[in-house]
Write a protein that holds these residues in place. Structure first.
Motif, PDB file in Angstrom:
ATOM      1  N   PRO A  59     -40.802  25.807 -22.015  1.00 27.60           N
ATOM      2  CA  PRO A  59     -40.056  27.044 -22.312  1.00 27.60           C
ATOM      3  C   PRO A  59     -40.987  28.166 -22.740  1.00 27.60           C
ATOM      4  O   PRO A  59     -41.931  27.961 -23.508  1.00 27.60           O
ATOM      5  CB  PRO A  59     -39.136  26.620 -23.467  1.00 27.60           C
ATOM      6  CG  PRO A  59     -39.832  25.469 -24.099  1.00 27.60           C
ATOM      7  CD  PRO A  59     -40.532  24.743 -22.995  1.00 27.60           C
ATOM      8  N   GLY A  60     -40.726  29.354 -22.237  1.00 28.95           N
ATOM      9  CA  GLY A  60     -41.516  30.521 -22.595  1.00 28.95           C
ATOM     10  C   GLY A  60     -42.862  30.608 -21.919  1.00 28.95           C
ATOM     11  O   GLY A  60     -43.678  31.471 -22.276  1.00 28.95           O
ATOM     12  N   SER A  61     -43.131  29.743 -20.944  1.00 29.76           N
ATOM     13  CA  SER A  61     -44.438  29.769 -20.286  1.00 29.76           C
ATOM     14  C   SER A  61     -44.565  30.925 -19.298  1.00 29.76           C
ATOM     15  O   SER A  61     -45.677  31.266 -18.892  1.00 29.76           O
ATOM     16  CB  SER A  61     -44.684  28.446 -19.549  1.00 29.76           C
ATOM     17  OG  SER A  61     -43.670  28.218 -18.578  1.00 29.76           O
ATOM     18  N   ALA A  62     -43.452  31.524 -18.890  1.00 30.49           N
ATOM     19  CA  ALA A  62     -43.486  32.647 -17.941  1.00 30.49           C
ATOM     20  C   ALA A  62     -42.813  33.860 -18.573  1.00 30.49           C
ATOM     21  O   ALA A  62     -41.897  33.735 -19.394  1.00 30.49           O
ATOM     22  CB  ALA A  62     -42.774  32.266 -16.638  1.00 30.49           C
ATOM     23  N   SER A  63     -43.277  35.037 -18.202  1.00 33.56           N
ATOM     24  CA  SER A  63     -42.699  36.278 -18.723  1.00 33.56           C
ATOM     25  C   SER A  63     -41.349  36.536 -18.069  1.00 33.56           C
ATOM     26  O   SER A  63     -41.163  36.264 -16.875  1.00 33.56           O
ATOM     27  CB  SER A  63     -43.636  37.457 -18.444  1.00 33.56           C
ATOM     28  OG  SER A  63     -44.895  37.249 -19.068  1.00 33.56           O
ATOM     29  N   ASN A 303     -28.103  16.142 -23.852  1.00 33.07           N
ATOM     30  CA  ASN A 303     -29.458  15.792 -24.244  1.00 33.07           C
ATOM     31  C   ASN A 303     -29.998  16.837 -25.209  1.00 33.07           C
ATOM     32  O   ASN A 303     -29.833  18.038 -25.001  1.00 33.07           O
ATOM     33  CB  ASN A 303     -30.346  15.695 -23.001  1.00 33.07           C
ATOM     34  CG  ASN A 303     -31.698  15.107 -23.309  1.00 33.07           C
ATOM     35  OD1 ASN A 303     -32.612  15.813 -23.731  1.00 33.07           O
ATOM     36  ND2 ASN A 303     -31.836  13.812 -23.102  1.00 33.07           N
ATOM     37  N   LEU A 304     -30.645  16.376 -26.273  1.00 38.85           N
ATOM     38  CA  LEU A 304     -31.101  17.286 -27.323  1.00 38.85           C
ATOM     39  C   LEU A 304     -32.114  18.301 -26.808  1.00 38.85           C
ATOM     40  O   LEU A 304     -32.230  19.397 -27.363  1.00 38.85           O
ATOM     41  CB  LEU A 304     -31.698  16.476 -28.475  1.00 38.85           C
ATOM     42  CG  LEU A 304     -32.074  17.240 -29.749  1.00 38.85           C
ATOM     43  CD1 LEU A 304     -30.872  17.982 -30.316  1.00 38.85           C
ATOM     44  CD2 LEU A 304     -32.660  16.292 -30.788  1.00 38.85           C
ATOM     45  N   ASP A 305     -32.832  17.977 -25.753  1.00 36.34           N
ATOM     46  CA  ASP A 305     -33.810  18.919 -25.193  1.00 36.34           C
ATOM     47  C   ASP A 305     -33.152  20.210 -24.721  1.00 36.34           C
ATOM     48  O   ASP A 305     -33.766  21.280 -24.787  1.00 36.34           O
ATOM     49  CB  ASP A 305     -34.570  18.272 -24.033  1.00 36.34           C
ATOM     50  CG  ASP A 305     -35.861  17.611 -24.494  1.00 36.34           C
ATOM     51  OD1 ASP A 305     -36.275  17.872 -25.644  1.00 36.34           O
ATOM     52  OD2 ASP A 305     -36.457  16.844 -23.717  1.00 36.34           O
ATOM     53  N   LEU A 306     -31.914  20.125 -24.227  1.00 37.31           N
ATOM     54  CA  LEU A 306     -31.223  21.329 -23.766  1.00 37.31           C
ATOM     55  C   LEU A 306     -30.973  22.275 -24.936  1.00 37.31           C
ATOM     56  O   LEU A 306     -31.176  23.499 -24.821  1.00 37.31           O
ATOM     57  CB  LEU A 306     -29.904  20.949 -23.088  1.00 37.31           C
ATOM     58  CG  LEU A 306     -29.058  22.106 -22.538  1.00 37.31           C
ATOM     59  CD1 LEU A 306     -29.842  22.915 -21.518  1.00 37.31           C
ATOM     60  CD2 LEU A 306     -27.761  21.591 -21.923  1.00 37.31           C
ATOM     61  N   ILE A 307     -30.538  21.741 -26.073  1.00 32.78           N
ATOM     62  CA  ILE A 307     -30.348  22.570 -27.260  1.00 32.78           C
ATOM     63  C   ILE A 307     -31.687  23.090 -27.767  1.00 32.78           C
ATOM     64  O   ILE A 307     -31.803  24.242 -28.213  1.00 32.78           O
ATOM     65  CB  ILE A 307     -29.623  21.771 -28.355  1.00 32.78           C
ATOM     66  CG1 ILE A 307     -28.225  21.364 -27.874  1.00 32.78           C
ATOM     67  CG2 ILE A 307     -29.513  22.563 -29.650  1.00 32.78           C
ATOM     68  CD1 ILE A 307     -27.455  20.517 -28.862  1.00 32.78           C
ATOM     69  N   ASN A 308     -32.712  22.264 -27.672  1.00 31.40           N
ATOM     70  CA  ASN A 308     -34.029  22.663 -28.181  1.00 31.40           C
ATOM     71  C   ASN A 308     -34.605  23.858 -27.434  1.00 31.40           C
ATOM     72  O   ASN A 308     -35.158  24.775 -28.049  1.00 31.40           O
ATOM     73  CB  ASN A 308     -34.999  21.485 -28.095  1.00 31.40           C
ATOM     74  CG  ASN A 308     -34.633  20.364 -29.058  1.00 31.40           C
ATOM     75  OD1 ASN A 308     -33.893  20.580 -30.015  1.00 31.40           O
ATOM     76  ND2 ASN A 308     -35.134  19.180 -28.800  1.00 31.40           N
ATOM     77  N   ILE A 309     -34.486  23.865 -26.101  1.00 37.01           N
ATOM     78  CA  ILE A 309     -35.071  24.982 -25.353  1.00 37.01           C
ATOM     79  C   ILE A 309     -34.265  26.261 -25.578  1.00 37.01           C
ATOM     80  O   ILE A 309     -34.830  27.357 -25.640  1.00 37.01           O
ATOM     81  CB  ILE A 309     -35.192  24.661 -23.848  1.00 37.01           C
ATOM     82  CG1 ILE A 309     -33.830  24.351 -23.230  1.00 37.01           C
ATOM     83  CG2 ILE A 309     -36.150  23.529 -23.606  1.00 37.01           C
ATOM     84  CD1 ILE A 309     -33.873  24.161 -21.722  1.00 37.01           C
ATOM     85  N   VAL A 310     -32.943  26.137 -25.733  1.00 27.95           N
ATOM     86  CA  VAL A 310     -32.131  27.319 -26.026  1.00 27.95           C
ATOM     87  C   VAL A 310     -32.506  27.872 -27.401  1.00 27.95           C
ATOM     88  O   VAL A 310     -32.692  29.088 -27.567  1.00 27.95           O
ATOM     89  CB  VAL A 310     -30.630  26.972 -25.965  1.00 27.95           C
ATOM     90  CG1 VAL A 310     -29.792  28.146 -26.453  1.00 27.95           C
ATOM     91  CG2 VAL A 310     -30.222  26.611 -24.546  1.00 27.95           C
ATOM     92  N   ASN A 311     -32.638  26.993 -28.381  1.00 27.79           N
ATOM     93  CA  ASN A 311     -33.008  27.435 -29.729  1.00 27.79           C
ATOM     94  C   ASN A 311     -34.406  28.056 -29.740  1.00 27.79           C
ATOM     95  O   ASN A 311     -34.630  29.102 -30.363  1.00 27.79           O
ATOM     96  CB  ASN A 311     -32.945  26.241 -30.684  1.00 27.79           C
ATOM     97  CG  ASN A 311     -33.354  26.607 -32.094  1.00 27.79           C
ATOM     98  OD1 ASN A 311     -32.668  27.340 -32.792  1.00 27.79           O
ATOM     99  ND2 ASN A 311     -34.507  26.101 -32.528  1.00 27.79           N
ATOM    100  N   TYR A 312     -35.344  27.440 -29.051  1.00 30.70           N
ATOM    101  CA  TYR A 312     -36.727  27.945 -29.032  1.00 30.70           C
ATOM    102  C   TYR A 312     -36.799  29.326 -28.387  1.00 30.70           C
ATOM    103  O   TYR A 312     -37.408  30.256 -28.927  1.00 30.70           O
ATOM    104  CB  TYR A 312     -37.614  26.953 -28.270  1.00 30.70           C
ATOM    105  CG  TYR A 312     -39.061  27.378 -28.165  1.00 30.70           C
ATOM    106  CD1 TYR A 312     -39.974  27.080 -29.170  1.00 30.70           C
ATOM    107  CD2 TYR A 312     -39.522  28.083 -27.048  1.00 30.70           C
ATOM    108  CE1 TYR A 312     -41.302  27.471 -29.071  1.00 30.70           C
ATOM    109  CE2 TYR A 312     -40.839  28.481 -26.946  1.00 30.70           C
ATOM    110  CZ  TYR A 312     -41.722  28.170 -27.962  1.00 30.70           C
ATOM    111  OH  TYR A 312     -43.030  28.570 -27.866  1.00 30.70           O
ATOM    112  N   LEU A 313     -36.165  29.471 -27.223  1.00 26.74           N
ATOM    113  CA  LEU A 313     -36.233  30.758 -26.516  1.00 26.74           C
ATOM    114  C   LEU A 313     -35.432  31.841 -27.248  1.00 26.74           C
ATOM    115  O   LEU A 313     -35.812  33.015 -27.212  1.00 26.74           O
ATOM    116  CB  LEU A 313     -35.712  30.587 -25.093  1.00 26.74           C
ATOM    117  CG  LEU A 313     -36.589  29.742 -24.163  1.00 26.74           C
ATOM    118  CD1 LEU A 313     -35.875  29.475 -22.847  1.00 26.74           C
ATOM    119  CD2 LEU A 313     -37.917  30.440 -23.903  1.00 26.74           C
ATOM    120  N   ALA A 314     -34.336  31.461 -27.885  1.00 28.84           N
ATOM    121  CA  ALA A 314     -33.530  32.451 -28.599  1.00 28.84           C
ATOM    122  C   ALA A 314     -34.262  32.978 -29.831  1.00 28.84           C
ATOM    123  O   ALA A 314     -34.263  34.186 -30.093  1.00 28.84           O
ATOM    124  CB  ALA A 314     -32.188  31.840 -29.000  1.00 28.84           C
TER     125      ALA A 314
END
Length: 703
Positions: A59-63, A303-314
């Protein structure tokens, strides 16, 4: 011969341990139950920070590529929707046509999906099956149908085997500002993804018509996506329920072939789904917030990863404040505040003894974590989805609902553009991360409880309180069975006049009478599950009538189950001990099976059922000692609080306010669990209620 006697006199260590626990069953019960409650209260402290398990997500690796031009196009699209005739007869026609026109103009494949309202009738034999959305009323009209609009972008780098779904619900009866904004966000994302070259998964945009409910619109489309329907709504394919019209700009809408619109289109297997909503009312927040809803039917979680990437990017990408649902009554709890102070002091003491023991937590953090944990546990135990994302878990698709709340501002136009930009870039980043996956989500957790958006408790931790809570049940059941067998044996010896008395041969089978009673009571509980179905056959049936049925039927059945006892005191004592032993064993089996289906329900059920089952004993009329008085009072309290309708009102009073509660609310709640096919409904009727009835029968026994 000597060796055989030695083996008998020296049993194996595991047997000696079991005998020790049985001989101290009271102490074991108290210690295990108190330890289980204490471990449950420790869960906010034992929670871990979330982390992304799947490295391919990146997540966040691309602009972000979403530009101001995409936002401007979204604004024009939203203005067209806002300028439509607000009458229902026009909205239900114009909004799907407008969305279809823009999807087609962007080069996407488009079709409409028609569906009717869900019928309330449900057959008991199809309790756990997915409702058939093709079942509609015979006297339906075109105006009663909802119309989903679906757009598909074929991935330039994909093979068409996988897809990512974006859902934006709106109510065609009366579209709100928040729904228009959600459609604008969906349009901007779809417009961007129709031009990119890095897509490896197809993109599906579902503009779901939620006039019959958000969940209904999504589940109807999903059912036909995975199981094509023949007949039913298929006869409407020859007629298009959309009428040609023009928009306020004065330009005629380009004609779209009706046959193409009615041709149901599919993409690949769905890797994930995102339901995007915008809160209708602005709130006075320090900054824009994102609320995540993840609970699906029967405690299923994505899957917890889906919540994790949303939380990280938000948080780190768009500067949004991420929130998950809380039990707000816990935030003002004085006992929880005191408990948090104790844990804070113990944490500081532990850290002073060893700096590596990082158990320190502030009072505010503990209260916040407990409120979030209680909400997560409650929503999972309820077994009812917290949004339309729950329909996807029935097909093993990871999905969440993202609800965006924006600040109040006098400069509405700039705030709207900022909201579109930040929300669009967030969803773009999430889709880009999912697009990187070569397989479905599998690395992270599926069984967990949230204590905050970035902290969780895994199943390996929160199963410990449950194991401690139910551990006394088999121990006490075995101890009671052994004691009852010994009493029964002594009674047989005392009354035996001949060595050849046949009753001596079968005295070990006397527990079968108790087992028969337990089986009959549980069968009666199974019949109680049919009450909502049977009530649907009675005209003018009210919720208050349903509650009175729940009170009268158990009381009448309780009197029938209390069979006359034998006159001998030893025989009577053995009978109630056998009955309690089999009851506890049945409760243990029921809780264990429920933990496989819905762990949260089993956890809460264990807190309520274990003390009630362990304390049950015949009420003594004679006051013999202080222990007898305390035991009798506890039994009466547990018998009162353990009755499901009373348990409902007590828990509701502890969580919410009872001032606006009516007597029929329990029946309405049970019917809603029935209609959602919640396993919690089966647990209440077939485990909780029979255990309460059997404990009440035990109380009425003669000691």
């Amino acid at each position: 011969m000597a060796e055989t006697e030695a083996v008998k006199s020296n049993p194996r260590p595991i047997i000696r341990i079991g005998l020790f626990f049985m001989s101290h069953s009271l102490l074991v019960s108290v210690v295990c139950y108190v330890a289980g409650i204490f471990a449950l209260l420790l869960l906010p402290i034992l929670s871990k920070n979330t982390y992304i398990s799947e490295n391919a997500l990146m997540p966040g690796s691309a602009s972000p590529m979403l530009s101001n031009d995409d936002v401007s196009e979204a604004n024009r699209f939203m203005n067209q929707i806002s300028n439509l005739d607000s009458s229902f007869s026009r909205l239900r026609i114009e909004v799907p046509r407008l969305i279809a026109h823009h999807i087609s103009a962007m080069g996407g494949e488009v079709n409409h999906h028609k569906f009717g309202p869900q019928l309330k009738k449900q057959h008991p034999l199809r309790f756990f099956t997915i409702h058939d959305p093709g079942t509609i009323q015979d006297n339906f009209t075109c105006s009663s149908l909802g119309t989903n609009t679906i757009g598909i972008i074929r991935a330039p780098r994909g093979d068409g085997k996988e897809a990512i779904l974006l859902v934006t619900p709106y109510n065609s009866s009366k579209i709100t500002t928040g729904e228009v904004l959600a459609l604008g966000i969906g349009y901007s994302i779809f417009s961007l993804l129709s031009r990119v070259t890095w897509l490896a998964k197809d993109i599906i945009w579902l503009a779901s018509d939620s006039r019959h409910g958000e969940y209904r619109a999504v589940t109807a489309w999903l059912r036909e996506y995975h199981t094509p329907l023949f007949g039913g709504l298929g006869k409407l394919q020859d007629e298009l329920c959309l009428e040609p019209s023009s928009f306020s700009e004065g330009k005629p809408l380009e004609t779209i072939d009706a046959r193409n619109l009615d041709t149901f289109r599919r993409a690949g297997t769905m890797a994930a789904a995102l339901v995007v909503k915008v809160a209708d009312t602005s709130s006075e927040l320090e900054k824009d917030a994102l609320s995540i809803y993840a609970e699906a039917s029967n405690g299923q979680m994505p899957n917890l990863d889906l919540i994790n990437i949303v939380n990280y990017l938000a948080v780190y990408g768009q500067g949004l404040r991420v929130r998950v649902e809380k039990m707000y009554s816990f935030l003002h709890s004085h006992w929880l505040k005191g408990l948090g102070g104790v844990f804070e002091s113990l944490g500081k003491l532990a850290k002073s003894l060893n700096p590596e023991w990082n158990f320190d937590i502030s009072i505010a953090e503990y209260i916040e974590g407990s409120a979030t944990l209680a909400s997560s546990l409650y929503n999972q135990a309820l077994g009812v989805p917290t949004g339309s994302h729950g329909a996807f878990r029935d097909y093993q698709i990871d999905a969440i609902t993202m609800e965006i709340s924006h600040q109040m501002s006098s400069n509405y136009r700039n705030r709207q553009n900022e909201l579109l930009t930040r929300s669009g870039r967030l969803i773009e980043g999430v889709i880009r991360s999912i697009n990187n996956l070569l397989e479905k989500f599998h690395q992270s957790f599926f069984l967990y409880l949230l204590t905050s958006p970035n902290k969780f408790v895994s199943v390996g931790v929160y199963m410990i309180p449950f194991a401690l809570l139910v551990a006394p049940l088999p121990v006490v059941a075995a101890a009671l069975f052994s004691a009852a067998s010994r009493i029964s044996s002594e009674g047989q010896v005392a009354t035996s006049t001949s060595v050849k008395n046949p009753s001596n041969k079968f005295r070990s089978w006397r527990w079968l009478a108790a087992a028969k009673t337990v089986f009959i009571v549980h069968f009666w509980g199974a019949l109680m599950t049919l009450l909502p179905y049977l009530s649907g056959q009675i005209p003018e049936f009210t919720p208050a009538t349903g509650v009175w049925l729940w009170i009268v039927l158990p009381v009448i059945s309780l009197l029938l189950f209390t069979f006359p006892r034998r006159k001998g005191s030893q025989s009577s004592t053995a009978e109630w001990m056998y009955l309690k032993s089999v009851t506890i064993a049945a409760a243990f089996i029921g809780l264990s099976l429920m933990s496989v289906i819905n762990f949260a329900t089993a956890e809460i059920g264990a807190i309520l059922l274990v003390p009630m089952c362990l304390m049950a004993a015949p009420l003594s009329i004679k006051i013999q000692s202080l222990r007898t008085i305390v035991q009798g009072a506890c039994n009466l309290i547990f018998a009162f609080l353990g009755f499901p309708p009373l348990t409902f009102f007590v828990l509701k009073g502890a969580i919410q306010d009872l001032e606006s509660t009516s007597i029929g609310e329990f029946w309405t709640w049970m019917v809603s669990l029935w209609e959602w096919s919640s396993a919690t409904y089966v647990f209440i009727c077939m485990v909780h209620l029979p255990c309460w009835a059997l404990c009440a029968v035990t109380l009425l026994q003669r000691s």
